[in-house]
Enzyme design. Structure first.
Site, mmCIF file in Angstrom:
data_model
loop_
_atom_site.group_PDB
_atom_site.id
_atom_site.type_symbol
_atom_site.label_atom_id
_atom_site.label_comp_id
_atom_site.label_asym_id
_atom_site.label_seq_id
_atom_site.Cartn_x
_atom_site.Cartn_y
_atom_site.Cartn_z
ATOM 1 N N ARG A 9 63.662 7.246 -26.622
ATOM 2 C CA ARG A 9 63.236 5.857 -26.814
ATOM 3 C C ARG A 9 64.205 4.886 -26.145
ATOM 4 O O ARG A 9 63.814 3.871 -25.582
ATOM 5 C CB ARG A 9 63.113 5.575 -28.311
ATOM 6 C CG ARG A 9 61.945 6.348 -28.925
ATOM 7 C CD ARG A 9 61.867 6.169 -30.410
ATOM 8 N NE ARG A 9 61.777 4.785 -30.797
ATOM 9 C CZ ARG A 9 62.116 4.314 -32.001
ATOM 10 N NH1 ARG A 9 62.559 5.136 -32.933
ATOM 11 N NH2 ARG A 9 61.989 3.046 -32.289
ATOM 12 N N GLN A 59 61.704 -7.026 -36.524
ATOM 13 C CA GLN A 59 61.860 -5.669 -37.064
ATOM 14 C C GLN A 59 62.180 -4.717 -35.915
ATOM 15 O O GLN A 59 62.448 -3.543 -36.138
ATOM 16 C CB GLN A 59 60.559 -5.219 -37.722
ATOM 17 C CG GLN A 59 60.118 -6.083 -38.886
ATOM 18 C CD GLN A 59 58.681 -5.754 -39.294
ATOM 19 O OE1 GLN A 59 58.425 -4.773 -39.963
ATOM 20 N NE2 GLN A 59 57.743 -6.587 -38.863
ATOM 21 N N HIS A 79 66.107 -4.368 -38.730
ATOM 22 C CA HIS A 79 66.159 -2.898 -38.755
ATOM 23 C C HIS A 79 67.194 -2.328 -37.795
ATOM 24 O O HIS A 79 67.105 -1.169 -37.408
ATOM 25 C CB HIS A 79 64.756 -2.326 -38.463
ATOM 26 C CG HIS A 79 63.751 -2.639 -39.534
ATOM 27 N ND1 HIS A 79 62.386 -2.554 -39.350
ATOM 28 C CD2 HIS A 79 63.917 -3.020 -40.824
ATOM 29 C CE1 HIS A 79 61.765 -2.882 -40.479
ATOM 30 N NE2 HIS A 79 62.663 -3.184 -41.377
ATOM 31 N N CYS A 139 82.274 10.973 -34.757
ATOM 32 C CA CYS A 139 82.968 9.709 -35.024
ATOM 33 C C CYS A 139 84.437 9.851 -34.629
ATOM 34 O O CYS A 139 85.101 10.808 -35.054
ATOM 35 C CB CYS A 139 82.842 9.352 -36.503
ATOM 36 S SG CYS A 139 83.832 7.936 -36.965
ATOM 37 N N CYS A 177 86.540 9.686 -38.174
ATOM 38 C CA CYS A 177 86.519 10.666 -39.277
ATOM 39 C C CYS A 177 85.864 11.987 -38.889
ATOM 40 O O CYS A 177 85.829 12.910 -39.701
ATOM 41 C CB CYS A 177 85.831 10.059 -40.499
ATOM 42 S SG CYS A 177 84.047 9.926 -40.316
ATOM 43 N N GLY A 189 52.512 -9.131 -33.968
ATOM 44 C CA GLY A 189 52.605 -7.726 -33.554
ATOM 45 C C GLY A 189 53.204 -6.798 -34.579
ATOM 46 O O GLY A 189 53.912 -5.852 -34.216
#
Ligand code: BJW
Ligand code: ZN
Length: 255
Positions: free
Chosen positions: A71, A102, A120, A150, A153, A190
């Site tokens: 995506r 969103q 979002h 990460c 961590c 939309g």
């Protein structure tokens, strides 16, 4: 050519504050499939609702990561369309317009909209999957086939988006709700208006007696209660609204 009702033009021009809530449909004309559209190619056997969850990422982090990478590449190759551009133009011609999205694709910002409130999250950031850490960084590698670790961590990094069952970013949601309580008109563009709490914004506005406008080629739960329903693609209707409000822009916009 799309005709915008004169009464709507007058309501928009008179509104001291307009709230726009956008969803995946506004990016459809940029070639980005809407969230609930059928998935394409390799992804056609998955349902997006089943991949956008923390449980899916725990079970199959590489699969979920690869879906997001696909995506991300689609969005990186896409351009904002006339709908995004018209909203950026509307922000200049209305007294106050707040844009809540969103969408996670960043196309509003690329079209020039300012101060976009992302409910979002954003596709192009990663966040540490350990909530105790929460390290956030830009996603730089569109080809990596597995989530990176990460640097603080060692947990897996994940896309910094909001999955089902997760809380929305507190400050963004508070600003959006405040915008809904203050506005005289809400433009829902939309979105299928089925995902909460984003969908609640329109219902709040309706309950407060403000004007609800929907732009969508399909019907949604809002259609029956909207004061104006403009049925069609955002890429045609939003430029028509901008032309109706500002027929002769000094900067030559909407040519
Ligand atoms: C065009 C067009 C053109 C086509 N022009 N239009 C109350 C009731 C019931 C359930 C719940 C509830 N409250 C919460 C829930 C649960 C859940 C939820 O809403 N479920 C429903 C599905 C039933 N909500 C949540 O889980 C949320 N979290 C939460 O509530 O947490 C509580 C909590 C509090 C404190 C601690 C912990 C928890 C989180 C929701 C997160 C949603 N995330 C996603 C994924 C983001 C990342 C990603 O993209 O991968 O967000 S899901 C997906 O849906 C995505 C979208 O932003 C969102 C909305 O979809 P959207 O934009 O409307 O797209 P589509 O595809 O649905 O519709 C497109 C529309 O465009 C269609 O109508 C077309 O017709 C139209 N269109 N072409 C104009 N050219
Ligand atoms: Zn971490």
């Amino acid at each position: 050519m799309t005709r915008i009702p004169q009464q709507l033009v007058e309501c928009m021009a008179a509104a001291r504050q307009v709230l726009v809530v956008s969803g995946a449909g506004i990016s459809a004309e940029s070639g980005i499939p809407t969230f609930r559209d059928a998935m394409q190619g390799l992804w056609s056997r998955y349902r997006p609702e089943d991949l956008a969850t923390p449980a899916a990422f725990s079970r199959q982090p590489e699969l979920v990561w690869q879906w997001y990478q696909w995506r991300r590449r689609l969005v990186a190759d896409a351009q904002p369309n006339r709908g995004h551009q018209a909203l950026a133009g509307l922000q200049n011609c209305l007294s106050t317009m707040m844009l809540v999205t969103q969408n996670v694709d960043g196309l509003h910002q690329r079209a020039g909209s300012k101060d976009v409130i992302e409910l979002h999250g954003n596709l192009f950031e990663n966040r540490c999957s350990s909530s105790a850490c929460g390290h956030l960084e830009p996603n730089t590698d569109l080809d990596a086939t597995a989530p990176p670790q990460c640097p603080h961590c060692g947990s897996l990094m994940r896309p910094a988006v909001v999955w089902f069952g997760e809380a929305l970013p507190e400050a963004a949601l508070a600003r959006a709700r405040h915008g809904a309580s203050e506005c005289q008109l809400l433009l829902s563009v939309g979105t299928s208006a089925v995902v909460f709490p984003a969908a609640d914004l329109a219902w709040m506005v309706k309950q407060a007696g403000a004007v609800l406008v929907e732009i969508n080629p399909a019907t949604t739960p809002l259609t029956a209660v909207a004061d104006f329903v403009l049925s069609g693609p955002a890429g045609e209707i939003l430029p028509a609204i901008l032309r109706a409000l500002d027929p002769e822009p000094s900067d030559g916009a909407h040519t």
